[in-house]
Write a protein that holds these residues in place. Structure first.
Motif, PDB file in Angstrom:
ATOM      1  N   ARG A  54       5.296   2.214  -4.987  1.00  0.00           N
ATOM      2  CA  ARG A  54       4.467   3.140  -4.205  1.00  0.00           C
ATOM      3  C   ARG A  54       3.169   2.421  -3.872  1.00  0.00           C
ATOM      4  O   ARG A  54       2.449   1.981  -4.771  1.00  0.00           O
ATOM      5  N   ARG A  62       2.946   4.781   1.054  1.00  0.00           N
ATOM      6  CA  ARG A  62       4.334   4.445   1.391  1.00  0.00           C
ATOM      7  C   ARG A  62       5.113   4.271   0.096  1.00  0.00           C
ATOM      8  O   ARG A  62       4.610   3.706  -0.873  1.00  0.00           O
ATOM      9  N   THR A  63       6.341   4.748   0.099  1.00  0.00           N
ATOM     10  CA  THR A  63       7.230   4.584  -1.048  1.00  0.00           C
ATOM     11  C   THR A  63       8.412   3.741  -0.615  1.00  0.00           C
ATOM     12  O   THR A  63       9.059   4.022   0.389  1.00  0.00           O
ATOM     13  N   ALA A  90       5.856  -5.446   4.144  1.00  0.00           N
ATOM     14  CA  ALA A  90       5.100  -4.319   3.597  1.00  0.00           C
ATOM     15  C   ALA A  90       4.114  -4.876   2.580  1.00  0.00           C
ATOM     16  O   ALA A  90       4.520  -5.399   1.539  1.00  0.00           O
TER      17      ALA A  90
END
Length: 122
Positions: A54, A62-63, A90
């Motif tokens: 997370r 965002r997960t 990410a």
């Protein structure tokens, strides 16, 4: 981000006080800088457990499930990035290369510890 990062922010606020008090009330807006820095330090982070990662930034979260993470991209400086199945990067706020052994341990074998591989090669 370590909460010890709040110490310089507090010192910045203290150092701004003479300017704000002598230059007038319009300069009180200078206090917004340490306030925003403190919010950024407290808010921005990556929390990792056995099922997911997370990430939280100043304005979003965002997960990521471990199944989505294909690999990690290790920068020379800055935060580690997770490479997802569709080649999207990410960022993992607060995660540096020195945190990789802990990340590998928490991942449950999904990621290998690069330090252990280097020690085995020697």
């Amino acid at each position: 981000m370590p909460t010890t990062g709040l110490l310089p922010v507090g010192l910045l606020a203290i150092c701004e006080t003479p300017v704000v008090t002598t230059a007038g009330p319009a300069f009180a807006a200078l206090y917004l800088v340490p306030i925003l820095l403190a919010v950024w330090i407290v808010r921005t982070r990556t929390v990792v457990d056995a099922e997911q990662l997370r990430t939280r930034s100043l304005f979003g979260a965002r997960t990521l499930a471990w199944a989505e993470v294909r690999s990690l991209k290790l920068p020379r400086r800055g935060w580690v990035n997770a490479v997802l199945a569709d080649d999207e990067l990410a960022p993992l706020p607060g995660v540096r290369t020195r945190h990789l052994p802990m990340l590998a341990a928490v991942s449950g074998g999904r990621l290998s510890d690069p330090n252990a591989a280097a020690d085995g090669a020697e």
